[in-house]
Design an enzyme around this catalytic site. Sequence first.
Site, PDB file in Angstrom:
ATOM      1  N   CYS A 183     -44.337   1.253 -31.052  1.00 16.60           N
ATOM      2  CA  CYS A 183     -45.647   0.703 -30.690  1.00 16.60           C
ATOM      3  C   CYS A 183     -45.822   0.605 -29.171  1.00 16.60           C
ATOM      4  O   CYS A 183     -46.026   1.611 -28.510  1.00 16.60           O
ATOM      5  CB  CYS A 183     -45.852  -0.641 -31.393  1.00 16.60           C
ATOM      6  SG  CYS A 183     -47.594  -1.121 -31.479  1.00 16.60           S
ATOM      7  N   HIS A 234     -45.042   0.220 -37.188  1.00 18.11           N
ATOM      8  CA  HIS A 234     -43.920  -0.726 -37.252  1.00 18.11           C
ATOM      9  C   HIS A 234     -43.069  -0.436 -38.490  1.00 18.11           C
ATOM     10  O   HIS A 234     -43.433  -0.821 -39.607  1.00 18.11           O
ATOM     11  CB  HIS A 234     -44.437  -2.166 -37.299  1.00 18.11           C
ATOM     12  CG  HIS A 234     -45.018  -2.634 -36.007  1.00 18.11           C
ATOM     13  ND1 HIS A 234     -44.259  -3.179 -34.999  1.00 18.11           N
ATOM     14  CD2 HIS A 234     -46.294  -2.608 -35.546  1.00 18.11           C
ATOM     15  CE1 HIS A 234     -45.033  -3.484 -33.971  1.00 18.11           C
ATOM     16  NE2 HIS A 234     -46.261  -3.141 -34.271  1.00 18.11           N
ATOM     17  N   GLU A 263     -40.315  -1.797 -39.283  1.00 19.01           N
ATOM     18  CA  GLU A 263     -39.535  -2.962 -39.694  1.00 19.01           C
ATOM     19  C   GLU A 263     -40.226  -3.824 -40.738  1.00 19.01           C
ATOM     20  O   GLU A 263     -39.579  -4.629 -41.414  1.00 19.01           O
ATOM     21  CB  GLU A 263     -39.170  -3.809 -38.471  1.00 19.01           C
ATOM     22  CG  GLU A 263     -40.352  -4.486 -37.765  1.00 19.01           C
ATOM     23  CD  GLU A 263     -41.037  -3.611 -36.726  1.00 19.01           C
ATOM     24  OE1 GLU A 263     -41.740  -4.178 -35.866  1.00 19.01           O
ATOM     25  OE2 GLU A 263     -40.888  -2.383 -36.774  1.00 19.01           O
TER      26      GLU A 263
END
Length: 512
Positions: free
Chosen positions: A79, A170, A172
């Site tokens: 990002c 993202h 995660e």
Amino acid sequence: MNDKILILDFGSQFTQLIARRVRELNVYCEIQPCTKPIVYDSTMKGIILSGSPFSVNDPKAPNPDIAAMAARLPLLAVCYGAQLLAKQSGGEVGKSTHREYGRAHLQDVAHDPIFATIASGSQVWMSHSDSIKKLPEGFEIIARSESIPVAAFKASAAYAPNPVYAIQFHPEVTHSTDGGQLLKNFVVDICGAHQDWTPAAFIHETVAHIKQQAGDKKVVMALSGGVDSTVAATLIHRAIGDNLYCIFVDNGLLRKGEFEQVLEGYKHLGLNTKGIDAKQRFYDALSGESDPEKKRKIIGKGFIDVFNEEAQLLTDVSFLGQGTIYPDVIESMSIHGPSATIKSHHNVGGLPEIMKLSLIEPLRALFKDEVRKVGRELGIDDIFIGRHPFPGPGLGIRILGAVSEEKVKMLQEADAIYIQHLRDSGMYKEVWQAGAILLPVQSVGVMGDERTYEFTCALRAVTSVDGMTADWAHLPYDLLARISNDIINRVKGINRVVYDISSKPPATIEWE
């Protein structure tokens, strides 16, 4: 020594989540503020750059030299990290014409090691208002999304001798369905990190380190009955045996019967523990005080005073053991100066300075769920490992307003009924944390033919992974009805029960 991945923190709310995902691969990782110089060593296998609330075009935005990192190790920029890499390399970053927040799907996914077993159409999670308008020379797009042309890109060998990848999404978060696979592709396959960071390996290395650190010196430690201090004490005890001296203080703000139960549990663990009854001392100090922050400080100071007095009775103590865990360490670091204080931390930080002792903190590299895994590997009973987190100030911050012995006993009874119902229904293990709160609100009720004017009890239960964020637990209505009925019928002084349906954020888990 275990292989290590370094996560450079630019202030993203998801940074800790990246670390958790890497550790789920049994690979050790550390988070470091982006403002701190990187110290390279042979265990470091790769670097991940986190997201950030900043725009790369903000004059005050963090701006470390990414090319210098890429010259040393493989790199994955996430990002903000991706945008910073593009800008530093001569690309263009600007406001998105189509802002992306939430679910998106990858398109035109390249055949590349970072996307091994990941196909076009894979769902990812976006959270950005800037986009990469133009890639620098020597960089190649390897995926796009419905709204943006550059969802992922990589650098050529001319940029750096190591693989360099950047993604706008993202990986995660759980909404990125193949995010865990992408991180595995980078950490294990591209960086070559060994997946050998396990609870058993951690115990072996930690016990050996404590033996080396403490030798035949004495260690004193405060225990709370919680998982962190219990696991930390067990590790220290494995290393130095009865040279560990544990002190468990009853501040009068524990749950019903907890002091006796915990002491018995420590006896079974073989821990050399002394229990101190200091209830009245804390009640006297708290008398009339209703400010939450002042109550926390009174309880914290009282604990330091009692613990210090007891520790002074020991001779030749060299170390102080503490159950500090990794979120405590991370929260003490700020990449943009001091963070705002929401509330005083529950860990007592003044002891090392007062007692002039060196610290032994065996858990400072672990997240809460990792502490539990280590505890189970150590064979610690579930009464400690499965216990819900409990605030250091105890019921002192679950009694809103002034604290008195009468209110503590009232809340202890209500809380005991609540927790027992959760256990009996099988819901206790489904909930991250639960507790009853006594409100400084009295309301009219009717019991029999008599009018009552008594206190209100709020019930709080949340689901979470590590307490950083939490959602209110959707307990069955019939269970809540039984709990409410039992509390009102069995606890004199309470005639109304309510259930808290606030999530964190914006609310905190505790009410004070």
